[in-house]
Enzyme design. Sequence first.
Site, PDB file in Angstrom:
ATOM      1  N   CYS A 240      -1.705   6.423   4.042  1.00 18.83           N
ATOM      2  CA  CYS A 240      -1.965   7.757   4.569  1.00 18.83           C
ATOM      3  C   CYS A 240      -1.649   7.732   6.061  1.00 18.83           C
ATOM      4  CB  CYS A 240      -3.421   8.130   4.340  1.00 18.83           C
ATOM      5  SG  CYS A 240      -3.845   9.737   5.027  1.00 18.83           S
ATOM      6  N   ASN A 249      -0.232   7.385  -2.243  1.00 18.30           N
ATOM      7  CA  ASN A 249       0.150   7.932  -3.550  1.00 18.30           C
ATOM      8  C   ASN A 249      -0.597   7.279  -4.710  1.00 18.30           C
ATOM      9  OD1 ASN A 249       2.636   9.522  -2.640  1.00 18.30           O
ATOM     10  ND2 ASN A 249       3.085   7.487  -1.841  1.00 18.30           N
TER      11      ASN A 249
END
Length: 303
Positions: A240, A249
């Site tokens: 992130c 993801n």
Amino acid sequence: MSEVPAHVTLREVGPRDGLQNEPPVPTAQKIELLDALAETGVGEIEAVSYVNPRAIPQMADAGEVWAGIARAKGVLYSALVPNMVGARRALEEGFSSIEAVVSASRTHNLRNINRTPEESLDAIGEVIAEAHARGASCQVIVATAFGCPYEGEVPEAQVVGYARRAVELGADSVCFGDTTGMGTPPRVRRLVGGFRDACPEIQLGLHFHDTRGTGMANLVAALEMGVDRFDASVGGLGGCPYAPGASGNIATEEAVYLLQEYGVETGVDLDLMIEVAGLAQHIVGRELPSGLLKAGPRTRLAV
Ligand code: ZN
């Protein structure tokens, strides 16, 4: 449950979205990863992005990677493009599928590319026209669709409004990106429902991050509404950009495993995908978050 589709198309985004959020990886290893992924039976692979190498050095070798891979039959490869320069490169180098991104959060879009979402969409309209003129398709990804690291809540009507505008500009499909993992099943239901009402004919994909542990729950919520296209990243590769150390993801092999339990066909060989997750982990040299990579499928017996 009655709307669960028989087949789901997974788009593997590890080589692009995943590696873009990891320290740079040598070109040869990217090619090895892409070719291994193509062997798993996954239908689509987001291979590279044609971005400014000064801004994103991880993707500076996009052209070499694309030239070096096997380009397996039966796999649709795509490239993410930030602007017309990137789009022209991707199309000239032979991509038949490109993705353009707009953020549904005004602040996020301004901070990323110094444009309002409306200005981005005007430019994306030209990118779509260019793709179509060359016989290619263009998906518009609406990022921060479930929340924004700067603004917090992003109203669903606003997200749907930008998606509808993208469709008016000719987008072949729309993907909602949960850029920082703020989605939850109730939000997924509202946004998918809102989009379906606005654009019932348009193919919808969803891109979930597992940053807050809701990635798979979000996938199931969407699946039960009949959504049949999801992005995922082998091993859970990536991270992130706003929370160092947080996961990114959803992992492809976890998605395949869960979809199999629902009787949904993905075309992916689960054992092979777990093997490739091991390769991805080796390439980045850190432990990846995938539960299946650690534990194996439920049918793996102890010896
Ligand atoms: Zn992502």
